[in-house]
Design a protein around this motif. Structure first.
Motif, PDB file in Angstrom:
ATOM      1  N   ASN A  32      45.595  39.473  41.226  1.00 33.34           N
ATOM      2  CA  ASN A  32      45.503  38.468  42.292  1.00 33.34           C
ATOM      3  C   ASN A  32      46.169  38.956  43.578  1.00 33.34           C
ATOM      4  OD1 ASN A  32      44.131  36.682  40.669  1.00 33.34           O
ATOM      5  ND2 ASN A  32      45.958  35.559  40.037  1.00 33.34           N
ATOM      6  N   LYS A  33      47.321  39.588  43.435  1.00 32.04           N
ATOM      7  CA  LYS A  33      48.017  40.096  44.622  1.00 32.04           C
ATOM      8  C   LYS A  33      47.191  41.176  45.317  1.00 32.04           C
ATOM      9  CE  LYS A  33      52.791  39.114  43.362  1.00 32.04           C
ATOM     10  NZ  LYS A  33      53.814  39.572  42.403  1.00 32.04           N
ATOM     11  N   MET A  34      46.547  42.032  44.506  1.00 35.07           N
ATOM     12  CA  MET A  34      45.709  43.083  45.091  1.00 35.07           C
ATOM     13  C   MET A  34      44.533  42.463  45.834  1.00 35.07           C
ATOM     14  SD  MET A  34      45.456  46.086  42.273  1.00 35.07           S
ATOM     15  CE  MET A  34      46.943  46.824  41.594  1.00 35.07           C
ATOM     16  N   LEU A  35      43.961  41.427  45.251  1.00 35.71           N
ATOM     17  CA  LEU A  35      42.824  40.764  45.884  1.00 35.71           C
ATOM     18  C   LEU A  35      43.232  40.163  47.228  1.00 35.71           C
ATOM     19  CD1 LEU A  35      39.816  39.536  45.383  1.00 35.71           C
ATOM     20  CD2 LEU A  35      41.162  37.442  45.269  1.00 35.71           C
ATOM     21  N   ALA A  36      44.365  39.447  47.216  1.00 33.91           N
ATOM     22  CA  ALA A  36      44.817  38.792  48.455  1.00 33.91           C
ATOM     23  C   ALA A  36      45.023  39.831  49.554  1.00 33.91           C
ATOM     24  CB  ALA A  36      46.108  38.019  48.184  1.00 33.91           C
ATOM     25  N   LYS A  37      45.583  40.969  49.172  1.00 36.77           N
ATOM     26  CA  LYS A  37      45.837  42.032  50.142  1.00 36.77           C
ATOM     27  C   LYS A  37      44.512  42.620  50.649  1.00 36.77           C
ATOM     28  CE  LYS A  37      48.104  46.542  50.285  1.00 36.77           C
ATOM     29  NZ  LYS A  37      48.641  47.604  49.405  1.00 36.77           N
ATOM     30  N   ARG A  38      43.594  42.872  49.705  1.00 36.82           N
ATOM     31  CA  ARG A  38      42.323  43.505  50.076  1.00 36.82           C
ATOM     32  C   ARG A  38      41.493  42.641  51.019  1.00 36.82           C
ATOM     33  NH1 ARG A  38      39.036  45.319  52.141  1.00 36.82           N
ATOM     34  NH2 ARG A  38      37.380  46.801  51.628  1.00 36.82           N
ATOM     35  N   LEU A  50      32.781  39.924  45.620  1.00 35.75           N
ATOM     36  CA  LEU A  50      33.672  40.287  44.518  1.00 35.75           C
ATOM     37  C   LEU A  50      32.829  40.542  43.271  1.00 35.75           C
ATOM     38  CD1 LEU A  50      36.310  37.445  45.066  1.00 35.75           C
ATOM     39  CD2 LEU A  50      36.470  39.836  45.814  1.00 35.75           C
ATOM     40  N   ASP A  51      33.046  41.692  42.645  1.00 36.14           N
ATOM     41  CA  ASP A  51      32.283  42.030  41.440  1.00 36.14           C
ATOM     42  C   ASP A  51      33.258  42.121  40.270  1.00 36.14           C
ATOM     43  OD1 ASP A  51      30.651  43.075  39.499  1.00 36.14           O
ATOM     44  OD2 ASP A  51      30.444  45.054  40.443  1.00 36.14           O
ATOM     45  N   GLY A  52      33.085  41.268  39.275  1.00 37.04           N
ATOM     46  CA  GLY A  52      33.982  41.298  38.120  1.00 37.04           C
ATOM     47  C   GLY A  52      35.273  40.523  38.346  1.00 37.04           C
ATOM     48  N   TYR A  53      35.316  39.712  39.356  1.00 31.46           N
ATOM     49  CA  TYR A  53      36.457  38.844  39.647  1.00 31.46           C
ATOM     50  C   TYR A  53      35.911  37.528  40.172  1.00 31.46           C
ATOM     51  CZ  TYR A  53      40.742  37.018  41.722  1.00 31.46           C
ATOM     52  OH  TYR A  53      41.808  36.221  42.029  1.00 31.46           O
ATOM     53  N   PRO A  54      36.422  36.377  39.795  1.00 39.16           N
ATOM     54  CA  PRO A  54      37.492  36.152  38.825  1.00 39.16           C
ATOM     55  C   PRO A  54      37.005  36.292  37.381  1.00 39.16           C
ATOM     56  CG  PRO A  54      36.683  34.060  39.667  1.00 39.16           C
ATOM     57  CD  PRO A  54      35.952  35.131  40.399  1.00 39.16           C
ATOM     58  N   ARG A  55      37.828  36.874  36.545  1.00 35.66           N
ATOM     59  CA  ARG A  55      37.445  37.137  35.173  1.00 35.66           C
ATOM     60  C   ARG A  55      38.169  36.194  34.197  1.00 35.66           C
ATOM     61  NH1 ARG A  55      36.696  43.354  33.874  1.00 35.66           N
ATOM     62  NH2 ARG A  55      34.847  42.965  35.101  1.00 35.66           N
ATOM     63  N   THR A  56      39.203  35.544  34.694  1.00 31.86           N
ATOM     64  CA  THR A  56      39.938  34.584  33.852  1.00 31.86           C
ATOM     65  C   THR A  56      40.086  33.286  34.638  1.00 31.86           C
ATOM     66  OG1 THR A  56      42.108  35.172  34.743  1.00 31.86           O
ATOM     67  CG2 THR A  56      41.329  36.472  32.856  1.00 31.86           C
ATOM     68  N   GLN A  59      42.620  33.503  37.366  1.00 36.44           N
ATOM     69  CA  GLN A  59      42.120  34.161  38.578  1.00 36.44           C
ATOM     70  C   GLN A  59      41.242  33.198  39.385  1.00 36.44           C
ATOM     71  OE1 GLN A  59      40.216  37.850  37.403  1.00 36.44           O
ATOM     72  NE2 GLN A  59      42.126  38.740  36.639  1.00 36.44           N
ATOM     73  N   ALA A  60      40.418  32.421  38.691  1.00 29.81           N
ATOM     74  CA  ALA A  60      39.521  31.481  39.381  1.00 29.81           C
ATOM     75  C   ALA A  60      40.348  30.444  40.151  1.00 29.81           C
ATOM     76  CB  ALA A  60      38.595  30.793  38.389  1.00 29.81           C
ATOM     77  N   GLU A  61      41.406  29.950  39.525  1.00 30.02           N
ATOM     78  CA  GLU A  61      42.241  28.951  40.191  1.00 30.02           C
ATOM     79  C   GLU A  61      42.993  29.571  41.368  1.00 30.02           C
ATOM     80  OE1 GLU A  61      44.291  27.395  36.784  1.00 30.02           O
ATOM     81  OE2 GLU A  61      42.644  26.004  36.330  1.00 30.02           O
ATOM     82  N   TYR A  62      43.414  30.800  41.190  1.00 30.47           N
ATOM     83  CA  TYR A  62      44.089  31.496  42.286  1.00 30.47           C
ATOM     84  C   TYR A  62      43.132  31.661  43.483  1.00 30.47           C
ATOM     85  CZ  TYR A  62      46.443  35.087  44.970  1.00 30.47           C
ATOM     86  OH  TYR A  62      47.029  35.780  45.980  1.00 30.47           O
ATOM     87  N   LEU A  63      41.886  32.049  43.179  1.00 25.56           N
ATOM     88  CA  LEU A  63      40.892  32.247  44.240  1.00 25.56           C
ATOM     89  C   LEU A  63      40.638  30.938  44.998  1.00 25.56           C
ATOM     90  CD1 LEU A  63      38.869  34.198  45.641  1.00 25.56           C
ATOM     91  CD2 LEU A  63      37.171  33.472  43.952  1.00 25.56           C
ATOM     92  N   ASP A  64      40.531  29.832  44.255  1.00 28.22           N
ATOM     93  CA  ASP A  64      40.363  28.528  44.915  1.00 28.22           C
ATOM     94  C   ASP A  64      41.468  28.294  45.942  1.00 28.22           C
ATOM     95  OD1 ASP A  64      38.189  27.960  43.344  1.00 28.22           O
ATOM     96  OD2 ASP A  64      39.253  26.623  41.965  1.00 28.22           O
ATOM     97  N   ALA A 144      35.263  34.809  25.103  1.00 24.25           N
ATOM     98  CA  ALA A 144      36.307  33.788  24.968  1.00 24.25           C
ATOM     99  C   ALA A 144      37.071  33.620  26.281  1.00 24.25           C
ATOM    100  CB  ALA A 144      37.264  34.173  23.840  1.00 24.25           C
ATOM    101  N   ILE A 145      37.272  34.731  27.000  1.00 21.47           N
ATOM    102  CA  ILE A 145      38.024  34.671  28.262  1.00 21.47           C
ATOM    103  C   ILE A 145      37.156  34.138  29.395  1.00 21.47           C
ATOM    104  CG2 ILE A 145      39.201  36.073  30.003  1.00 21.47           C
ATOM    105  CD1 ILE A 145      39.988  37.968  27.682  1.00 21.47           C
ATOM    106  N   SER A 146      35.871  34.549  29.412  1.00 20.62           N
ATOM    107  CA  SER A 146      35.039  34.196  30.566  1.00 20.62           C
ATOM    108  C   SER A 146      34.404  32.808  30.465  1.00 20.62           C
ATOM    109  CB  SER A 146      33.953  35.255  30.789  1.00 20.62           C
ATOM    110  OG  SER A 146      33.113  35.326  29.675  1.00 20.62           O
ATOM    111  N   ARG A 147      34.308  32.258  29.256  1.00 17.16           N
ATOM    112  CA  ARG A 147      33.689  30.935  29.102  1.00 17.16           C
ATOM    113  C   ARG A 147      34.343  29.858  29.988  1.00 17.16           C
ATOM    114  NH1 ARG A 147      30.051  29.506  25.294  1.00 17.16           N
ATOM    115  NH2 ARG A 147      30.450  31.393  24.122  1.00 17.16           N
ATOM    116  N   PRO A 148      35.687  29.774  29.983  1.00 18.15           N
ATOM    117  CA  PRO A 148      36.324  28.771  30.857  1.00 18.15           C
ATOM    118  C   PRO A 148      36.068  29.018  32.345  1.00 18.15           C
ATOM    119  CG  PRO A 148      37.906  29.660  29.261  1.00 18.15           C
ATOM    120  CD  PRO A 148      36.670  30.481  29.151  1.00 18.15           C
ATOM    121  N   VAL A 149      35.863  30.285  32.735  1.00 20.48           N
ATOM    122  CA  VAL A 149      35.579  30.591  34.141  1.00 20.48           C
ATOM    123  C   VAL A 149      34.218  30.018  34.517  1.00 20.48           C
ATOM    124  CG1 VAL A 149      35.255  32.424  35.848  1.00 20.48           C
ATOM    125  CG2 VAL A 149      36.963  32.698  34.045  1.00 20.48           C
ATOM    126  N   LEU A 150      33.229  30.207  33.622  1.00 20.40           N
ATOM    127  CA  LEU A 150      31.896  29.665  33.884  1.00 20.40           C
ATOM    128  C   LEU A 150      31.936  28.144  33.941  1.00 20.40           C
ATOM    129  CD1 LEU A 150      29.707  32.009  31.670  1.00 20.40           C
ATOM    130  CD2 LEU A 150      30.071  32.077  34.135  1.00 20.40           C
TER     131      LEU A 150
END
Ligand SMILES: [Zn+2]
Length: 195
Positions: A32-38, A50-56, A59-64, A144-150
């Motif tokens: 998340n910190k790398m994303l914010a910087k980038r 963004l490709d492959g992010y958010p993956r959890t 991460q999705a909540e952070y992006l919001d 299992a990790i990506s289902r909640p993101v979707l």
């Protein structure tokens, strides 16, 4: 993004490097910190892909939060969905040259001569993590990790599911069509796009 930070030798990159060197996975906080910087860099000011992010879900909540804080519009989510069988087929078709490390895929990037590296003639091998059992286990973990993101994005009017088991050119056209339509209708205020 991760590789660039490591290569630049930044504090974030160094932290990631030491985690990866010990065989660990780089956690959400660091990513998340790398994303914010980038995305604060000048080339991201008119939008970014963004490709492959958010993956959890973290991460999705952070992006919001990040988009809100920087007064950016809601993200446009494109979900490329590939059936499990097709993914297993693709991943178990990977072969690697043990000498130079080059990766082949028997389905769409086969070597010129079956079983032999184009560059140095070495016999290709299947990597231990590309066997059917290991691939299925990896996919179950990913699911299992990506289902909640979707689930997090599914109700968004900016969410589209795209069948990913078709040719790249077909998928490209579908995505281009969706984004052109969205930007005409002001859904994204023209902010979707590269880098
Ligand atoms: Zn080779």
């Amino acid at each position: 993004m991760l590789r660039a930070e490591i290569q630049a030798g930044s504090a974030l990159g160094e932290a990631a490097r030491s985690i990866m060197a010990s065989g660990g996975l780089v956690g959400d906080d660091l990513v998340n910190k790398m994303l914010a910087k980038r995305v604060s860099q000048p080339d991201s000011q008119n939008g970014f892909l963004l490709d492959g992010y958010p993956r959890t879900i973290e991460q999705a909540e952070y992006l919001d939060g990040l988009l809100d804080e920087r007064k950016l519009p809601k993200p446009f989510i494109l979900h490329l969905d590939v059936p499990m069988d097709a993914l297993v087929g693709r991943l178990t078709s990977r072969r690697q040259c043990p000498k130079c490390g080059r990766i082949y895929n028997l389905l769409h990037q086969p070597p010129k001569n079956a079983g032999i590296c184009d560059d140095d003639g070495t016999a290709l091998i299947t990597r231990k993590d590309d066997t059917e059992e290991v691939v299925k286990e990896r996919l179950r973990t990913y699911d299992a990790i990506s289902r909640p993101v979707l689930a997090h994005y599914q109700d968004s009017k900016y969410y589209r599911m795209i069948r990913g088991d078709r040719s790249p050119s077909y998928i490209f056209e579908e995505i281009t069509g969706i984004l052109e339509h969205a930007s005409k209708n002001g859904a994204s205020r023209g902010r979707v796009g590269a880098p």
